[in-house]
Design a protein around this motif. Structure first.
Motif, PDB file in Angstrom:
ATOM      1  N   ALA A 134       2.777  17.163  -8.342  1.00 17.74           N
ATOM      2  CA  ALA A 134       2.993  15.835  -8.910  1.00 17.74           C
ATOM      3  C   ALA A 134       2.970  14.763  -7.828  1.00 17.74           C
ATOM      4  CB  ALA A 134       4.322  15.807  -9.662  1.00 17.74           C
ATOM      5  N   ALA A 135       3.557  15.059  -6.667  1.00 13.67           N
ATOM      6  CA  ALA A 135       3.554  14.095  -5.564  1.00 13.67           C
ATOM      7  C   ALA A 135       2.128  13.804  -5.089  1.00 13.67           C
ATOM      8  CB  ALA A 135       4.404  14.621  -4.414  1.00 13.67           C
ATOM      9  N   VAL A 136       1.292  14.844  -5.021  1.00 13.90           N
ATOM     10  CA  VAL A 136      -0.102  14.643  -4.608  1.00 13.90           C
ATOM     11  C   VAL A 136      -0.841  13.796  -5.636  1.00 13.90           C
ATOM     12  CG1 VAL A 136      -2.301  15.817  -4.202  1.00 13.90           C
ATOM     13  CG2 VAL A 136      -0.188  16.759  -3.248  1.00 13.90           C
ATOM     14  N   ILE A 137      -0.600  14.064  -6.908  1.00 11.44           N
ATOM     15  CA  ILE A 137      -1.299  13.333  -7.971  1.00 11.44           C
ATOM     16  C   ILE A 137      -0.984  11.847  -7.913  1.00 11.44           C
ATOM     17  CG2 ILE A 137      -1.442  13.024 -10.477  1.00 11.44           C
ATOM     18  CD1 ILE A 137      -1.072  16.053 -10.733  1.00 11.44           C
ATOM     19  N   VAL A 138       0.279  11.489  -7.718  1.00  2.43           N
ATOM     20  CA  VAL A 138       0.652  10.075  -7.726  1.00  2.43           C
ATOM     21  C   VAL A 138       0.344   9.383  -6.397  1.00  2.43           C
ATOM     22  CG1 VAL A 138       2.460  10.501  -9.411  1.00  2.43           C
ATOM     23  CG2 VAL A 138       3.023  10.538  -6.981  1.00  2.43           C
ATOM     24  N   THR A 139       0.072  10.152  -5.344  1.00  2.42           N
ATOM     25  CA  THR A 139      -0.241   9.553  -4.048  1.00  2.42           C
ATOM     26  C   THR A 139      -1.726   9.277  -3.885  1.00  2.42           C
ATOM     27  OG1 THR A 139       1.624  10.752  -3.076  1.00  2.42           O
ATOM     28  CG2 THR A 139       0.008   9.845  -1.551  1.00  2.42           C
ATOM     29  N   VAL A 140      -2.560  10.114  -4.470  1.00  4.38           N
ATOM     30  CA  VAL A 140      -4.005   9.962  -4.300  1.00  4.38           C
ATOM     31  C   VAL A 140      -4.505   8.584  -4.744  1.00  4.38           C
ATOM     32  CG1 VAL A 140      -6.244  10.798  -5.125  1.00  4.38           C
ATOM     33  CG2 VAL A 140      -4.531  12.419  -4.327  1.00  4.38           C
ATOM     34  N   PRO A 141      -4.102   8.048  -5.915  1.00  2.00           N
ATOM     35  CA  PRO A 141      -4.599   6.707  -6.290  1.00  2.00           C
ATOM     36  C   PRO A 141      -4.245   5.630  -5.273  1.00  2.00           C
ATOM     37  CG  PRO A 141      -3.618   7.805  -8.181  1.00  2.00           C
ATOM     38  CD  PRO A 141      -3.299   8.641  -6.987  1.00  2.00           C
ATOM     39  N   LEU A 142      -3.050   5.706  -4.686  1.00  2.00           N
ATOM     40  CA  LEU A 142      -2.666   4.718  -3.683  1.00  2.00           C
ATOM     41  C   LEU A 142      -3.523   4.837  -2.432  1.00  2.00           C
ATOM     42  CD1 LEU A 142       1.234   4.883  -3.957  1.00  2.00           C
ATOM     43  CD2 LEU A 142      -0.357   3.363  -5.135  1.00  2.00           C
ATOM     44  N   LEU A 143      -3.809   6.067  -2.016  1.00  2.00           N
ATOM     45  CA  LEU A 143      -4.680   6.259  -0.855  1.00  2.00           C
ATOM     46  C   LEU A 143      -6.081   5.723  -1.120  1.00  2.00           C
ATOM     47  CD1 LEU A 143      -3.670   9.873   0.280  1.00  2.00           C
ATOM     48  CD2 LEU A 143      -3.023   7.702   1.326  1.00  2.00           C
ATOM     49  N   VAL A 144      -6.574   5.936  -2.320  1.00  2.00           N
ATOM     50  CA  VAL A 144      -7.907   5.441  -2.669  1.00  2.00           C
ATOM     51  C   VAL A 144      -7.930   3.916  -2.633  1.00  2.00           C
ATOM     52  CG1 VAL A 144      -9.621   5.306  -4.502  1.00  2.00           C
ATOM     53  CG2 VAL A 144      -8.501   7.484  -4.004  1.00  2.00           C
ATOM     54  N   LEU A 145      -6.907   3.271  -3.185  1.00  2.00           N
ATOM     55  CA  LEU A 145      -6.846   1.810  -3.181  1.00  2.00           C
ATOM     56  C   LEU A 145      -6.778   1.263  -1.758  1.00  2.00           C
ATOM     57  CD1 LEU A 145      -4.386   1.097  -6.141  1.00  2.00           C
ATOM     58  CD2 LEU A 145      -6.844   0.679  -6.085  1.00  2.00           C
ATOM     59  N   VAL A 146      -5.975   1.899  -0.918  1.00  2.00           N
ATOM     60  CA  VAL A 146      -5.860   1.435   0.468  1.00  2.00           C
ATOM     61  C   VAL A 146      -7.180   1.609   1.214  1.00  2.00           C
ATOM     62  CG1 VAL A 146      -4.731   1.868   2.680  1.00  2.00           C
ATOM     63  CG2 VAL A 146      -3.386   1.821   0.584  1.00  2.00           C
ATOM     64  N   MET A 147      -7.872   2.725   0.994  1.00  2.00           N
ATOM     65  CA  MET A 147      -9.153   2.945   1.663  1.00  2.00           C
ATOM     66  C   MET A 147     -10.205   1.941   1.196  1.00  2.00           C
ATOM     67  SD  MET A 147      -8.706   5.359   3.814  1.00  2.00           S
ATOM     68  CE  MET A 147     -10.409   5.760   4.213  1.00  2.00           C
ATOM     69  N   ILE A 148     -10.172   1.587  -0.082  1.00  2.00           N
ATOM     70  CA  ILE A 148     -11.158   0.638  -0.613  1.00  2.00           C
ATOM     71  C   ILE A 148     -10.916  -0.769  -0.063  1.00  2.00           C
ATOM     72  CG2 ILE A 148     -11.989  -0.503  -2.706  1.00  2.00           C
ATOM     73  CD1 ILE A 148     -11.508   2.118  -4.187  1.00  2.00           C
ATOM     74  N   PHE A 149      -9.632  -1.177  -0.025  1.00  3.41           N
ATOM     75  CA  PHE A 149      -9.312  -2.556   0.336  1.00  3.41           C
ATOM     76  C   PHE A 149      -8.751  -2.675   1.748  1.00  3.41           C
ATOM     77  CE2 PHE A 149      -8.767  -2.458  -4.352  1.00  3.41           C
ATOM     78  CZ  PHE A 149      -9.713  -3.408  -4.695  1.00  3.41           C
ATOM     79  N   GLN A 150      -8.965  -1.684   2.613  1.00  3.85           N
ATOM     80  CA  GLN A 150      -8.344  -1.728   3.927  1.00  3.85           C
ATOM     81  C   GLN A 150      -8.823  -2.917   4.756  1.00  3.85           C
ATOM     82  OE1 GLN A 150      -9.360   1.575   6.465  1.00  3.85           O
ATOM     83  NE2 GLN A 150     -11.336   1.875   5.517  1.00  3.85           N
ATOM     84  N   ARG A 151     -10.088  -3.275   4.634  1.00  6.95           N
ATOM     85  CA  ARG A 151     -10.587  -4.426   5.416  1.00  6.95           C
ATOM     86  C   ARG A 151      -9.965  -5.729   4.938  1.00  6.95           C
ATOM     87  NH1 ARG A 151     -17.089  -3.385   6.530  1.00  6.95           N
ATOM     88  NH2 ARG A 151     -16.816  -1.421   7.687  1.00  6.95           N
ATOM     89  N   LYS A 152      -9.844  -5.888   3.633  1.00  2.00           N
ATOM     90  CA  LYS A 152      -9.218  -7.102   3.108  1.00  2.00           C
ATOM     91  C   LYS A 152      -7.732  -7.133   3.430  1.00  2.00           C
ATOM     92  CE  LYS A 152     -12.431  -8.149  -0.663  1.00  2.00           C
ATOM     93  NZ  LYS A 152     -12.831  -9.430  -0.068  1.00  2.00           N
ATOM     94  N   ILE A 153      -7.092  -5.976   3.470  1.00  4.01           N
ATOM     95  CA  ILE A 153      -5.680  -5.929   3.830  1.00  4.01           C
ATOM     96  C   ILE A 153      -5.483  -6.409   5.262  1.00  4.01           C
ATOM     97  CG2 ILE A 153      -3.725  -4.401   4.243  1.00  4.01           C
ATOM     98  CD1 ILE A 153      -4.726  -2.671   1.959  1.00  4.01           C
ATOM     99  N   ILE A 154      -6.287  -5.894   6.181  1.00  2.00           N
ATOM    100  CA  ILE A 154      -6.180  -6.299   7.582  1.00  2.00           C
ATOM    101  C   ILE A 154      -6.522  -7.773   7.743  1.00  2.00           C
ATOM    102  CG2 ILE A 154      -7.105  -5.931   9.895  1.00  2.00           C
ATOM    103  CD1 ILE A 154      -7.564  -3.005   9.115  1.00  2.00           C
ATOM    104  N   ALA A 155      -7.582  -8.225   7.051  1.00  2.00           N
ATOM    105  CA  ALA A 155      -7.974  -9.629   7.142  1.00  2.00           C
ATOM    106  C   ALA A 155      -6.876 -10.539   6.607  1.00  2.00           C
ATOM    107  CB  ALA A 155      -9.276  -9.861   6.366  1.00  2.00           C
ATOM    108  N   GLY A 156      -6.261 -10.140   5.514  1.00  5.37           N
ATOM    109  CA  GLY A 156      -5.207 -10.954   4.930  1.00  5.37           C
ATOM    110  C   GLY A 156      -3.981 -11.048   5.826  1.00  5.37           C
TER     111      GLY A 156
END
Length: 290
Positions: free
Chosen positions: A260-282
């Motif tokens: 269950a922990a892996v299931i709920v963590t994977v979406p957050l990792l995917v979001l961070v990987m997708i938006f990592q450049r915008k996160i750093i820029a922001g």
């Protein structure tokens, strides 16, 4: 006369990469171990010493146990918890960006008395430990009869709004004032200048603050456990995982909890990987100038 290159520089570079590797292993090992544990049966989990990959206790061959994930997806409490978490975290993110962007625009571009003290008051709100306000908030919610889901949304906004306002204010301050002046000359109202001109330029900051607010609301456990104690149907996914009981009586479903922990963590990792450049820029652009 030519100077010899600094002999200690290669050593510093080696030490630097050793530090990077250590940090990488230190940060990723818990997640990798959770994946490893989620693919083990109870017999495999009780093996001594533990194995880095799931192995059959008898033959020691690699053996993946996927029933933990099947059991998790059959768990109605867990699936309802995911839905509740999406509702709570999504609402908190949208409301924090809505109110935070208005407040940040006013503090970053408009002139009024008390602007600097108000910024420091907002910043000071992030310094209070969450547990120090838990009892008071719970008493207020009980007296007013606010539903658990709404109470979590309102409470999480107290934690996400100060950070959102602070980051967005710094970002609005960095935008050229000439854009706002040109819009006013063309007859635009302050609200039109805000949402048609300045707001689209703050996309990196909006993504940064929105994603961090979503992660904070998604992972929050203490308030969710307290507020849903009288309304179990509103439990979010961290509470649902913590209260896992397993399919067998008096069983500690460690494998299912890890799945269950892996299931709920994977979406957050995917979001961070997708938006990592915008996160750093922001974060960088918003912190350059205040």
């Amino acid at each position: 006369m030519m100077h010899k290159p600094y002999s200690g520089r290669p050593l510093l570079r080696i030490l630097f990469w050793i530090l990077i590797v250590y940090i990488f292993i230190h940060m990723t090992f818990p997640f990798l171990w959770a994946i490893n544990s989620s693919l083990k049966s109870e017999g495999q989990l009780q093996m001594t010493p533990g194995t880095m990959v799931p192995r059959d206790p008898t033959t020691m061959k690699v053996s993946l146990y996927v029933r933990n994930y099947a059991a998790v997806f059959r768990n109605k409490t867990f699936m309802r918890g995911i839905l509740n978490s999406f509702v709570v975290a999504g609402s908190v993110t949208l409301l924090s960006l809505l109110f935070g962007s208005f407040a940040a625009f006013a503090m970053g571009k408009l002139r009024y008395r008390g602007k600097t003290p108000s910024m420091y008051i907002i910043l000071s709100m992030t310094m209070f430990p969450q547990v120090s306000v838990l009892t008071g908030l719970y008493a207020v919610i009980r007296v007013l009869g606010i539903p658990a889901t709404l109470s979590m949304i309102l409470t999480y906004m107290l934690m996400t709004l100060p950070f959102t306002i602070w980051v967005l204010t710094s970002f609005f301050r960095g935008l050229p004032t000439s854009l706002l002046q040109a819009a006013q000359i063309d007859g635009a109202t302050p609200f039109q200048s805000f949402y048609q001109i300045l707001l689209p330029l703050t996309a990196p900051a909006l993504v940064t603050t929105g994603l961090l607010a979503f992660i904070q609301a998604w992972n929050e456990y203490l308030f969710a456990l307290t507020f849903t104690s009288i309304q179990p149907s509103a439990r979010t996914v961290p509470v649902a995982i913590a209260l896992f009981t397993g399919e067998v009586s008096k069983q500690e479903p460690f494998g299912e909890i890890m799945a269950a922990a892996v299931i709920v963590t994977v979406p957050l990792l995917v979001l961070v990987m997708i938006f990592q450049r915008k996160i750093i820029a922001g974060l960088v652009q918003g912190a350059v100038k205040y």
